[in-house]
Design an enzyme around this catalytic site. Sequence first.
Site, short mmCIF file in Angstrom:
data_model
loop_
_atom_site.label_atom_id
_atom_site.label_comp_id
_atom_site.label_asym_id
_atom_site.label_seq_id
_atom_site.Cartn_x
_atom_site.Cartn_y
_atom_site.Cartn_z
CD GLU A 62 8.43 -0.42 -3.06
OE1 GLU A 62 7.38 0.18 -2.93
OE2 GLU A 62 8.62 -1.75 -2.83
CG ASP A 63 7.16 2.07 0.02
OD1 ASP A 63 7.94 1.20 -0.41
OD2 ASP A 63 6.05 1.59 0.72
CE LYS B 234 -3.12 -2.30 3.34
NZ LYS B 234 -3.53 -2.64 4.60
N GLY B 235 2.26 1.18 0.49
CA GLY B 235 2.98 2.13 0.69
C GLY B 235 3.12 3.37 -0.31
CG ASP C 184 15.10 -2.58 3.81
OD1 ASP C 184 16.36 -2.09 4.08
OD2 ASP C 184 14.60 -3.37 4.51
CG ASP D 77 2.93 0.02 7.47
OD1 ASP D 77 3.82 -0.32 6.43
OD2 ASP D 77 2.27 -0.84 8.22
CE LYS E 173 15.47 1.92 5.59
NZ LYS E 173 14.98 0.79 6.48
CG PHE F 82 11.63 0.87 10.73
CD1 PHE F 82 11.27 -0.24 9.62
CD2 PHE F 82 10.30 1.55 11.11
CE1 PHE F 82 10.20 -0.74 9.41
CE2 PHE F 82 9.15 0.96 10.49
CZ PHE F 82 8.95 -0.18 9.75
CB VAL F 83 11.69 6.01 7.34
CG1 VAL F 83 13.00 6.77 7.68
CG2 VAL F 83 11.85 5.01 6.14
NE ARG G 279 -0.31 1.50 5.17
CZ ARG G 279 0.59 0.54 4.72
NH1 ARG G 279 1.62 1.27 4.08
NH2 ARG G 279 0.68 -0.63 4.83
P1 5GP Z 1 12.75 -4.77 0.48
O1 5GP Z 1 12.13 -6.20 -0.23
O2 5GP Z 1 13.52 -4.12 -0.61
O3 5GP Z 1 13.63 -5.33 1.67
O4 5GP Z 1 11.87 -4.32 1.32
C1 5GP Z 1 10.93 -3.36 0.63
C2 5GP Z 1 9.67 -3.17 1.60
O5 5GP Z 1 10.03 -3.25 2.87
C3 5GP Z 1 9.02 -1.80 1.37
O6 5GP Z 1 8.24 -1.85 0.28
C4 5GP Z 1 8.62 -1.70 2.77
O7 5GP Z 1 7.27 -1.80 2.56
C5 5GP Z 1 9.53 -2.35 3.59
N1 5GP Z 1 10.46 -1.31 4.34
C6 5GP Z 1 11.80 -1.33 4.28
N2 5GP Z 1 12.42 -0.58 4.87
C7 5GP Z 1 11.35 0.14 5.50
C8 5GP Z 1 11.39 1.26 6.27
O8 5GP Z 1 12.38 1.93 6.95
N3 5GP Z 1 10.20 1.51 6.94
C9 5GP Z 1 8.91 1.02 6.62
N4 5GP Z 1 7.88 1.43 7.12
N5 5GP Z 1 8.93 -0.13 5.83
C10 5GP Z 1 10.10 -0.44 5.18
#
Ligand code: 5GP
Length: 177
Positions: free
Chosen positions: A100-101, A44-45, A104, A160, A132, A153-154, A166
Site C-alpha cells: 500500500e502507498d 492505483k497509488g 491513513d 495523487d 500517518k 496531505f502528500v 502520481r
Molecule cells: P485510509 O483508508 O487508511 O484512510 O486511506 C488510505 C488511502 O487514502 C490511501 O490509499 C490513499 O489513497 C488515500 N490517502 C490518505 N492520505 C493521503 C495523502 O496524504 N495523500 C494522498 N494522495 N492520498 C492519501
Amino acid sequence: MAQPEPKLRVLIPAEQIQARIKELGTQIERDYPNDPLYLIAILKGACFFLVDLARTIQRLTHIDFIGISSYGKGKTTSGEVKLTKDLDASIEGADVLVVEDIVDTGITLTYLIHVLEQRKPRSIRIAALLDKPSRRLRPIQVAYTGFQIPDQFVVGYGLDYAENYRNLTNICVLEEG
Ligand code: 5GP
C-alpha cells in the site's frame, strides 16, 4: 477568477525513497522462507511502490493488483469502501504481502484484509511506504513501514490529488496557494 496554483514542497526525496525500499526488500527477503511471495498492490497509488519493491527482492515473486474505491475525490476518505477490481488468481495457501502507498485512517486496509483473509492465504502481511499514525481510526498492523509522516496531505510517487502528481519521483506536501 483564477484559482491559486498549489505549491509542492519536497518531504521525502527520490533517493531516500529508493534507499528505504531497498532496506525493506532485504528485510522481506529474509522473512519469507518459501517461494513464491505473492505481492498485491492496491490500485492505483501503490503500483510505483510494488514495482520498485519487487525489484529489490531476489526471490520468486508473483504480482497482482486489486482495486478499491473509497468514494472520495478530495483529500479525505469517506469511510465507505468497495472492491472495484478483483485479483486475477486465487491466493489460497499463498504468502501474501499487501503493498500500500499510505495508511491513513486504516479503513481501506481493514476492509481489504478482511476480504483477503476469507480466501485462506497461508499468511498475510502489509507493507506500506507511508504511515500517518496520528490519523488512525482502525487498529491495523503494518509489518513493513517505509516512513512515518505527520498529518499532511502528500502527493507523488503514486499518490495523487484529483489524479495529478502520481508521476513525481519525490513525495511532496501539497500546499494551497
Ligand atoms: P485510509 O483508508 O487508511 O484512510 O486511506 C488510505 C488511502 O487514502 C490511501 O490509499 C490513499 O489513497 C488515500 N490517502 C490518505 N492520505 C493521503 C495523502 O496524504 N495523500 C494522498 N494522495 N492520498 C492519501
